[in-house]
Design a protein around this motif. Structure first.
Motif, PDB file in Angstrom:
ATOM      1  N   VAL A  87       0.832  -1.196   0.000  1.00 28.63           N
ATOM      2  CA  VAL A  87       0.000   0.000   0.000  1.00 28.63           C
ATOM      3  C   VAL A  87       0.874   1.257   0.000  1.00 28.63           C
ATOM      4  CG1 VAL A  87      -1.595   1.383   1.388  1.00 28.63           C
ATOM      5  CG2 VAL A  87      -2.037  -1.053   1.040  1.00 28.63           C
ATOM      6  N   PHE A 191      -2.559   2.769  -8.084  1.00 28.68           N
ATOM      7  CA  PHE A 191      -3.893   2.457  -7.564  1.00 28.68           C
ATOM      8  C   PHE A 191      -4.102   0.948  -7.444  1.00 28.68           C
ATOM      9  CE2 PHE A 191      -8.369   1.443  -8.514  1.00 28.68           C
ATOM     10  CZ  PHE A 191      -8.967   1.994  -7.391  1.00 28.68           C
ATOM     11  N   LEU A 192      -3.658   0.204  -8.475  1.00 26.75           N
ATOM     12  CA  LEU A 192      -3.809  -1.256  -8.436  1.00 26.75           C
ATOM     13  C   LEU A 192      -2.975  -1.871  -7.321  1.00 26.75           C
ATOM     14  CD1 LEU A 192      -3.817  -2.125 -12.255  1.00 26.75           C
ATOM     15  CD2 LEU A 192      -5.768  -1.973 -10.693  1.00 26.75           C
ATOM     16  N   CYS A 195      -4.770  -1.503  -4.134  1.00 24.64           N
ATOM     17  CA  CYS A 195      -5.829  -2.522  -4.045  1.00 24.64           C
ATOM     18  C   CYS A 195      -5.253  -3.879  -3.673  1.00 24.64           C
ATOM     19  CB  CYS A 195      -6.577  -2.620  -5.372  1.00 24.64           C
ATOM     20  SG  CYS A 195      -7.486  -1.123  -5.817  1.00 24.64           S
ATOM     21  N   MET A 196      -4.094  -4.232  -4.261  1.00 24.43           N
ATOM     22  CA  MET A 196      -3.448  -5.497  -3.924  1.00 24.43           C
ATOM     23  C   MET A 196      -3.018  -5.525  -2.470  1.00 24.43           C
ATOM     24  SD  MET A 196      -1.102  -5.957  -7.359  1.00 24.43           S
ATOM     25  CE  MET A 196      -0.082  -7.206  -6.564  1.00 24.43           C
ATOM     26  N   VAL A 198      -4.311  -3.811   0.021  1.00 18.96           N
ATOM     27  CA  VAL A 198      -5.507  -3.909   0.856  1.00 18.96           C
ATOM     28  C   VAL A 198      -6.033  -5.341   0.876  1.00 18.96           C
ATOM     29  CG1 VAL A 198      -7.914  -3.181   1.067  1.00 18.96           C
ATOM     30  CG2 VAL A 198      -6.145  -1.493   0.576  1.00 18.96           C
ATOM     31  N   GLN A 199      -5.921  -6.021  -0.290  1.00 16.78           N
ATOM     32  CA  GLN A 199      -6.363  -7.412  -0.366  1.00 16.78           C
ATOM     33  C   GLN A 199      -5.516  -8.299   0.552  1.00 16.78           C
ATOM     34  OE1 GLN A 199      -8.948  -8.667  -1.697  1.00 16.78           O
ATOM     35  NE2 GLN A 199      -8.532 -10.860  -1.517  1.00 16.78           N
ATOM     36  N   THR A 202      -6.527  -7.530   4.064  1.00 17.05           N
ATOM     37  CA  THR A 202      -7.834  -8.106   4.373  1.00 17.05           C
ATOM     38  C   THR A 202      -7.731  -9.604   4.623  1.00 17.05           C
ATOM     39  OG1 THR A 202      -8.920  -6.426   3.008  1.00 17.05           O
ATOM     40  CG2 THR A 202     -10.204  -8.383   3.550  1.00 17.05           C
TER      41      THR A 202
END
Length: 216
Positions: A87, A191-192, A195-196, A198-199, A202
């Motif tokens: 991130v 941005f991608l 997202c990765m 954050v994945q 998570t």
């Protein structure tokens, strides 16, 4: 030496690791962090990444589980830490500093961090390798271990070569896109990457919650 066993574990290693590593995604990170650099810099970084990646894979396979156990680090914690790093990298690519951009010519090497770790050898890759090592430790008596280790280490070498070659192809893309194209591409990939990250974060949280739930 059992050739069939060696070939089987070589193929399992390559097929298992390549989708997890996703070298083209790492190439886009190199692309985004290489504005203002020449071909020699990018090719040099790609070759260095290949060496670092092979070393990282071997170390993770041989002592990764012991290191995690020594410092009481769980796989979910590894995912959380890797997610935070990814991130942070993505955020810097999405919102580059106006004073420094993505780094002037002559910047420090980016081969180890972030290209090798965590882009290629990230939490998912480490977890997969550690799981393989644990499985081999359990069923070691049933296998011809020199062939197994030969296949795994040869697979690591092939994966590292593929990754180095893929990253070296970032320079032609850099020239084709031009400065404006690179600026746009860098922000999209930033941005991608967020997202990765954050994945990963998570997934780590979900695994921790599941562990807590099982203890209740």
């Amino acid at each position: 030496m059992h050739i069939e066993t060696l070939f089987t574990y070589l193929m399992l290693t390559v097929i298992g690791l390549l989708p997890m590593m996703n070298p083209p995604a790492a190439a886009t990170v190199l692309l985004g962090l290489s504005k203002g650099q020449d071909k020699n810099f990018i090719v040099s970084q790609a070759k260095t990444v290949g060496f670092y990646l092979f070393c990282a894979l071997c170390i993770t396979f041989l002592i990764g589980a012991s290191v995690l156990e020594l410092f009481s680090i769980s796989i979910p914690s590894l995912r959380l830490g890797g997610g935070i790093i990814i991130v942070a990298i993505g955020f810097n690519m999405l919102f580059p500093s106006p004073e420094t951009g993505n780094g002037p010519p002559g910047q420090d090497s980016i081969a180890l961090v972030p290209l090798t770790i965590p882009s290629l050898c990230g939490p998912g890759t480490m977890a997969l390798i550690i799981s393989l090592a644990a499985e081999l430790a359990i069923h070691g008596e049933e296998l011809h271990m020199p062939s197994v280790y030969g296949g795994v280490f040869t697979g690591f070498a092939i994966v590292a070569l593929i990754a180095a070659f893929t990253l070296s192809m970032a320079y032609p893309l850099l020239k084709a896109l031009g400065q404006n194209g690179i600026n746009a591409f860098t922000r999209i990939m930033g941005f991608l990457l967020i997202c990765m990250g954050v994945q990963f974060f998570t997934l780590g949280i979900e695994e921790i919650v599941q562990d807590i739930y099982q203890l209740l």
